[in-house]
Design an enzyme around this catalytic site. Sequence first.
Site, mmCIF file in Angstrom:
data_model
loop_
_atom_site.group_PDB
_atom_site.id
_atom_site.type_symbol
_atom_site.label_atom_id
_atom_site.label_comp_id
_atom_site.label_asym_id
_atom_site.label_seq_id
_atom_site.Cartn_x
_atom_site.Cartn_y
_atom_site.Cartn_z
ATOM 1 N N GLN A 98 0.854 -1.201 0.000
ATOM 2 C CA GLN A 98 0.000 0.000 0.000
ATOM 3 C C GLN A 98 0.888 1.249 0.000
ATOM 4 O OE1 GLN A 98 -3.610 -0.777 2.908
ATOM 5 N NE2 GLN A 98 -1.755 -1.771 3.701
ATOM 6 N N ASP A 101 6.099 5.025 -1.087
ATOM 7 C CA ASP A 101 7.472 5.542 -0.955
ATOM 8 C C ASP A 101 8.453 4.875 -1.915
ATOM 9 O OD1 ASP A 101 7.518 3.793 2.230
ATOM 10 O OD2 ASP A 101 8.053 3.005 0.262
ATOM 11 N N HIS A 116 -1.422 1.514 -4.306
ATOM 12 C CA HIS A 116 -1.786 2.931 -4.194
ATOM 13 C C HIS A 116 -0.843 3.813 -5.002
ATOM 14 C CE1 HIS A 116 -3.873 1.852 -0.124
ATOM 15 N NE2 HIS A 116 -4.552 1.464 -1.171
ATOM 16 N N CYS A 124 0.063 15.591 -15.068
ATOM 17 C CA CYS A 124 -0.981 16.614 -14.970
ATOM 18 C C CYS A 124 -2.325 15.920 -14.776
ATOM 19 C CB CYS A 124 -1.015 17.440 -16.266
ATOM 20 S SG CYS A 124 -2.472 18.512 -16.361
ATOM 21 N N CYS A 127 -4.407 16.815 -18.287
ATOM 22 C CA CYS A 127 -4.064 16.271 -19.629
ATOM 23 C C CYS A 127 -3.150 15.046 -19.538
ATOM 24 C CB CYS A 127 -3.380 17.366 -20.459
ATOM 25 S SG CYS A 127 -1.711 17.775 -19.895
ATOM 26 N N CYS A 145 -0.941 23.215 -19.720
ATOM 27 C CA CYS A 145 -2.383 23.321 -20.068
ATOM 28 C C CYS A 145 -3.177 24.007 -18.971
ATOM 29 C CB CYS A 145 -2.953 21.906 -20.317
ATOM 30 S SG CYS A 145 -3.291 21.000 -18.786
ATOM 31 N N SER A 184 -2.631 -1.496 9.403
ATOM 32 C CA SER A 184 -3.813 -1.581 10.277
ATOM 33 C C SER A 184 -4.936 -2.322 9.543
ATOM 34 C CB SER A 184 -4.274 -0.160 10.647
ATOM 35 O OG SER A 184 -4.639 0.547 9.452
ATOM 36 N N ILE A 227 9.032 -4.890 12.810
ATOM 37 C CA ILE A 227 9.177 -5.655 11.558
ATOM 38 C C ILE A 227 10.640 -5.882 11.209
ATOM 39 C CG2 ILE A 227 8.845 -5.474 9.046
ATOM 40 C CD1 ILE A 227 6.209 -3.931 9.784
HETATM 41 N N1 APR Z 1 6.651 -2.838 13.317
HETATM 42 C C1 APR Z 1 5.401 -3.379 13.331
HETATM 43 N N2 APR Z 1 4.272 -2.654 13.158
HETATM 44 C C2 APR Z 1 4.409 -1.321 12.979
HETATM 45 C C3 APR Z 1 5.670 -0.681 12.969
HETATM 46 C C4 APR Z 1 6.811 -1.504 13.150
HETATM 47 N N3 APR Z 1 8.048 -0.993 13.161
HETATM 48 N N4 APR Z 1 5.462 0.663 12.785
HETATM 49 C C5 APR Z 1 4.127 0.849 12.688
HETATM 50 N N5 APR Z 1 3.500 -0.341 12.803
HETATM 51 C C6 APR Z 1 2.061 -0.589 12.665
HETATM 52 C C7 APR Z 1 1.164 0.386 13.386
HETATM 53 O O1 APR Z 1 0.880 -0.084 14.686
HETATM 54 C C8 APR Z 1 -0.078 0.415 12.504
HETATM 55 O O2 APR Z 1 -1.082 -0.463 12.988
HETATM 56 O O3 APR Z 1 1.779 -0.413 11.288
HETATM 57 C C9 APR Z 1 0.400 -0.072 11.134
HETATM 58 C C10 APR Z 1 0.283 0.986 10.056
HETATM 59 O O4 APR Z 1 -1.090 1.217 9.849
HETATM 60 P P1 APR Z 1 -1.550 2.552 9.080
HETATM 61 O O5 APR Z 1 -0.834 3.714 9.671
HETATM 62 O O6 APR Z 1 -3.052 2.547 9.065
HETATM 63 O O7 APR Z 1 -0.986 2.376 7.611
HETATM 64 P P2 APR Z 1 -1.582 1.477 6.451
HETATM 65 O O8 APR Z 1 -2.274 0.271 6.977
HETATM 66 O O9 APR Z 1 -0.491 1.259 5.482
HETATM 67 O O10 APR Z 1 -2.669 2.477 5.793
HETATM 68 C C11 APR Z 1 -3.300 2.032 4.610
HETATM 69 O O11 APR Z 1 -4.308 4.226 4.374
HETATM 70 O O12 APR Z 1 -4.166 6.519 4.416
HETATM 71 C C12 APR Z 1 -4.173 5.408 3.602
HETATM 72 O O13 APR Z 1 -3.233 5.310 1.467
HETATM 73 C C13 APR Z 1 -2.899 5.294 2.824
HETATM 74 O O14 APR Z 1 -1.763 3.276 2.108
HETATM 75 C C14 APR Z 1 -2.338 3.934 3.231
HETATM 76 C C15 APR Z 1 -3.569 3.213 3.720
#
Ligand code: APR
Length: 242
Positions: A98, A101, A116, A124, A127, A145, A184, A227
């Site tokens: 997702q 970066d 994503h 743009c 266009c 444009c 999450s 992680i």
């Molecule tokens: N090790 C393990 N878990 C981690 C770590 C880590 N070092 N750092 C953060 N986390 C966990 C957090 O506890 C959190 O539950 O990673 C999770 C990240 O969840 P989000 O911040 O909701 O990110 P994500 O699930 O990628 O969001 C999905 O939402 O806003 C949109 O487009 C955006 O792609 C993104 C999408």
Amino acid sequence: MDTLRRLLQEANHTIIFTGAGMSTESGLPDFRSKDRGLWEKFNPSELANVHALLHNTEEFTNFYRYRLSEINKYQPHKGHLILAEWEKTGRIKGIITQNVDAFHHDAGSSNVMELHGSFRTFHCHNCHKEYERNAYLDGQTTCDCGGTIRPGIVLFGENLPQDTFRKAEQEASKADLFIVLGSSLSVSPANMFPLVAKENGAKLVIINRESTDYDMYADVVIQDKGIKSVLVELDDYFRFTE
Ligand code: APR
């Protein structure tokens, strides 16, 4: 960790699924972590959608130039590099991410499905003329444009890239092991893939500091380790035992 090691050694088609938690140990904020997620500082409903691009253009552009400048400050960590190495040796078959970066791409992973989009491309909105990343950073935000130049990421309310989505669906269906790293699992349709894998017979592993609504479907849940340290520990084990 023993169960995870065994699952990784026994699996034939492991797919990794990453969220923003994969990049926090590189220095980037995630979105929803208490007190430090990006959406604690900025309101996505005012910035991360097409309405903001069209009617809140200056704030939209400032926000995305800020995010790009932050990404440019950091780089993939050892965990990204380990995943790229595991793809080369066949331990994993691909990464559904997702994240925008492009750190998996920069770390050398090749079968990366960026659901994503990413900050690797700019165009743009009107266009679709393509623009360089540095031109955007240097302040070029309006197309010849007259349209607004934007990053090649999916904004809230936009469709995901269909080819990437279909490929991710195929990979999740083929997986016999599906490992979620740092998400999450709160945003659809990306959060459907762990269940697509599970419903097709895969073992499901969720490595995330906080609990998710999908933990009840997981065969292994790891919340007490970051992680990067999980991936380094696994990689060290494989290096010295295989
Ligand atoms: N090790 C393990 N878990 C981690 C770590 C880590 N070092 N750092 C953060 N986390 C966990 C957090 O506890 C959190 O539950 O990673 C999770 C990240 O969840 P989000 O911040 O909701 O990110 P994500 O699930 O990628 O969001 C999905 O939402 O806003 C949109 O487009 C955006 O792609 C993104 C999408």
